[in-house]
Design an enzyme around this catalytic site. Structure first.
Site, PDB file in Angstrom:
ATOM      1  N   ILE A   1      -0.451 -38.487   4.901  1.00 44.66           N
ATOM      2  CA  ILE A   1      -1.273 -37.469   4.239  1.00 44.66           C
ATOM      3  C   ILE A   1      -1.661 -36.344   5.199  1.00 44.66           C
ATOM      4  O   ILE A   1      -1.503 -35.161   4.860  1.00 44.66           O
ATOM      5  CB  ILE A   1      -2.504 -38.109   3.568  1.00 44.66           C
TER       6      ILE A   1
ATOM      7  N   GLY B   1      -6.453 -37.076  10.556  1.00 46.49           N
ATOM      8  CA  GLY B   1      -6.054 -38.298  11.220  1.00 46.49           C
ATOM      9  C   GLY B   1      -4.566 -38.314  11.495  1.00 46.49           C
ATOM     10  O   GLY B   1      -3.933 -37.278  11.678  1.00 46.49           O
ATOM     11  N   ILE B   2      -4.006 -39.511  11.502  1.00 46.07           N
ATOM     12  CA  ILE B   2      -2.583 -39.724  11.729  1.00 46.07           C
ATOM     13  C   ILE B   2      -1.999 -40.375  10.481  1.00 46.07           C
ATOM     14  O   ILE B   2      -2.606 -41.242   9.878  1.00 46.07           O
ATOM     15  CB  ILE B   2      -2.368 -40.658  12.945  1.00 46.07           C
ATOM     16  N   GLY B   3      -0.802 -39.951  10.109  1.00 48.20           N
ATOM     17  CA  GLY B   3      -0.141 -40.588   8.981  1.00 48.20           C
ATOM     18  C   GLY B   3       0.444 -39.590   8.008  1.00 48.20           C
ATOM     19  O   GLY B   3       0.491 -38.386   8.266  1.00 48.20           O
TER      20      GLY B   3
ATOM     21  N   GLU C   1     -10.830 -35.938  16.276  1.00 44.43           N
ATOM     22  CA  GLU C   1     -10.749 -37.030  17.242  1.00 44.43           C
ATOM     23  C   GLU C   1      -9.320 -37.257  17.713  1.00 44.43           C
ATOM     24  O   GLU C   1      -9.098 -37.730  18.818  1.00 44.43           O
ATOM     25  CB  GLU C   1     -11.332 -38.310  16.660  1.00 44.43           C
TER      26      GLU C   1
ATOM     27  N   GLY D   1     -13.696 -42.768  12.835  1.00 42.24           N
ATOM     28  CA  GLY D   1     -14.505 -41.550  12.817  1.00 42.24           C
ATOM     29  C   GLY D   1     -14.766 -41.000  11.440  1.00 42.24           C
ATOM     30  O   GLY D   1     -15.287 -39.889  11.296  1.00 42.24           O
TER      31      GLY D   1
END
Length: 616
Positions: A213, A209-211, A232, A330
């Site tokens: 971590i 994802g984004i961020g 995604e 997702g």
């Protein structure tokens, strides 16, 4: 290009009460929406359906309540979060892979889609650019498509195009895409990134994802080889690993050679990177997020985060208690797809605490009002800064012990006490897991022995069944050499006692072979502290197929170093006289034979601290 109907303002294509979709993520048509807000005239009660929108969301502010009400399919940003909390906006939970069907099947029929596109090419095709995701389904399902043509929108490859004949009205407005600042990583996040990277094998395909971590994970993948992307979203971190050659998609079993995504967010560099890039292909969410398609990637590793995880493995990720925070997105799509993939690994990664360390995010039961997004059956691994909890194939009791092990140490005792109330652990399970800080920050060391990789780490309460299996794998000869008699049984209670060790006092290390969720103990080494003279007694046992390969030696050297750090005075060992190989292990490590009163036993000693000279 299609002209404005009857030369009227494009807003005249809309009516009060319409349901309108607006472009997602970095592709929200801000100029188009500003024009609508400025010239809405007598329009009111318009439902705006949206995903996360990067940047400002002025249409959700209280002053526009009569004109708009937002229906968020994913909550992004404080403005929308506050509006949902106050009832001025709605949140509709749904899987990312299924949102397109809501439009196509008219569960949420769209009167219009307001989107941002690139200028048309010589054949009249505009690109949806950096956000194809659910935008693709919206433009193909809405009765009217109204576009902001932005010369700064990248033209992306894949299934990203819409012909100008499908656009009912447009405005031309230059708009820099909103950028996402690179997250600042802290020590906790970096440690999580290190642990997750240890679960990623060369040749794996990743979803992130984004961020903080995801960026931390990408930072620690720099020495990996032949990674692929089916995700995604992609960000700057993915771009950097592509440029370094770490991500080349060469081993992918689905879309080999291609980075597959549905949208991207980040700096201007990532937007420039995807522009006319044939190696990065954007596809709609119903394709990218399809669990069946995800599973077509062998060694699919899905990395997602959470707000809290309970001790059975249930994952809360869209709400904090009664307050909705984000969305399903997702996470379930990719967790399910990765679990079906050959060699796949669904991973949930999160810090062990929240609110400056005052609250545990590993909890005995989920908070009141919170909702489970990912079920306890979907998750194979939970990672915190304290390690990796392996849940696949584990009983509820084993899961609880694994998750307590990766909780923050100050909460472990309370978690064990709380979980005992629900009878998930038996009465004899008294001790909670304790770390061995002398093993280093990660608490685990990778060893290469006889051409194979193994992990050296502390034994912990979750190893109860594995230690029992280890015992029953031994021959009578091995049992005799280790215990000096032939024990017939290793009960679960006895095994529990042996793995529930106060590692700050005594020490119990093991060498394990782990592939995915399959774990087998290969060797165990222990010492027991004698408080009276600050000495310890050492013992080992190794699985027969690995005897003579140096496992006992590696364990012994590690234990000697830890004993020295703990300022113990000496180490003692009692070895059967006929166990020549073990005697050699001790002697090569510096142990000296001492006189023993038993002819069948050899007594050995290693002095750990310099002997002080007696005054003359």
């Amino acid at each position: 290009m299609a002209k404005k109907t009857n030369s009227l303002p494009w807003q005249d294509l809309l009516q009060s009460g319409n349901r309108i979709f607006i472009g997602s993520h970095a592709a929200a048509p801000q100029a188009l929406l500003a024009d609508l807000m400025a010239h809405a005239k007598n329009l009111h009660d318009i439902e705006l359906v949206q995903m996360m929108v990067l940047g400002d969301n002025p249409w959700v502010e209280p002053g526009l309540n009569d004109l708009f009400k937002v229906n968020a399919l994913f909550i992004g940003g404080d403005q929308v979060r506050q509006a949902v909390a106050e009832g001025r906006a709605d949140y509709t939970p749904c899987f990312m892979s299924e949102i397109p069907s809501l439009f196509k099947q008219e569960v949420l029929p769209l009167d219009a889609a307001l989107v941002m596109v690139s200028p048309p090419d010589e054949l009249g095709y505009c690109s949806l650019g950096v956000s194809v995701d659910v935008v693709s389904a919206a433009v193909r399902s809405a009765k009217k498509v109204i576009a902001q043509i932005n010369p700064l929108m990248p033209r992306t490859s894949g299934y990203t195009f819409i012909h100008q004949s499908q656009i009912h009205a447009f405005i031309e407005a230059k708009q820099a895409l909103p950028q996402l600042d690179a997250p600042k990583l802290d020590a906790v996040t970096e440690r999580i990134g290190q642990y997750v990277s240890m679960l990623v094998e060369d040749g794996a395909t990743l979803q992130l994802g984004i961020g903080k971590i995801p960026e931390a994970v990408l930072r620690y993948l720099g020495n990996h080889k032949d990674l692929g992307i089916h995700s995604e979203v992609i960000s700057d971190g993915v771009m950097e690993l592509v440029r370094k050659g770490v991500i080349n998609n060469s081993k992918k079993s689905f879309h080999p050679g291609k980075t597959v995504t549905s949208f991207c967010m980040g700096s201007q560099a990532i937007y420039d990177f995807v522009h006319n890039n044939q190696h990065v292909e954007f596809y709609p969410s119903e394709y990218v997020n399809s669990p069946t398609n995800i599973a077509r990637n062998d060694q699919m590793v899905a990395i997602n985060s959470a707000i809290e995880v309970d001790l059975t493995g249930q994952v809360v990720s869209d709400s904090i208690g009664h307050k909705f925070y984000s969305g399903i997105g997702g996470q379930v799509d990719f967790s399910r797809g990765a679990s079906m993939s050959k060699g796949g690994k669904p991973i949930i990664a999160l810090p062990s605490t929240a609110k400056d360390g005052s609250v545990s995010r590993i909890v005995p039961q989920i908070s009141e009002g919170a909702g489970v997004v990912t079920s306890r059956g979907h998750v194979h691994y939970v990672v915190t800064e304290f390690g990796v909890a392996s849940l696949r194939g584990k009983s509820i009791r084993e899961r609880a012990l694994e998750l307590i092990r990766v909780a923050h140490p100050k909460f472990r005792k309370a978690l064990l006490e709380q979980v005992r109330q629900h009878y998930w652990v038996p009465h004899y399970q008294k001790d909670y897991p304790k770390d061995v800080p002398e093993l280093g920050n990660l608490g685990v060391k990778t060893l290469k022995i006889a051409g194979e990789e193994f992990d050296l780490r502390p034994l912990n309460p979750a190893d109860e069944r594995r230690l029992q299996e280890f015992f029953y794998s031994h021959t009578k000869e091995t049992l005799l050499l280790r215990y000096n008699h032939h024990p017939k049984q290793m009960s679960r209670e006895k095994s529990c006692t042996l793995v529930s060790v106060d590692q700050s006092r005594d020490l119990a290390l093991c060498i394990v072979k782990q592939k995915g969720s399959i774990l087998e103990i290969q060797a165990v080494g222990r010492y027991y502290l004698n408080d009276a003279d600050q000495s310890c007694e050492v013992a080992f046992v190794t699985r027969e197929k690995h005897q003579g390969k140096g496992m006992a030696k590696r364990l012994l050297l590690e234990m000697i170093e830890i004993a020295r750090v703990r300022q113990l005075h000496r180490m003692l060992a009692y070895v059967r006289a006929d166990n020549k190989p073990m005697q050699k292990v001790f002697e090569k490590a510096g142990f000296k034979r001492l006189r023993s009163g038993d002819p069948d036993e050899v007594f050995l000693e290693l002095l750990l601290q310099p002997v002080e000279k007696q005054p003359q």
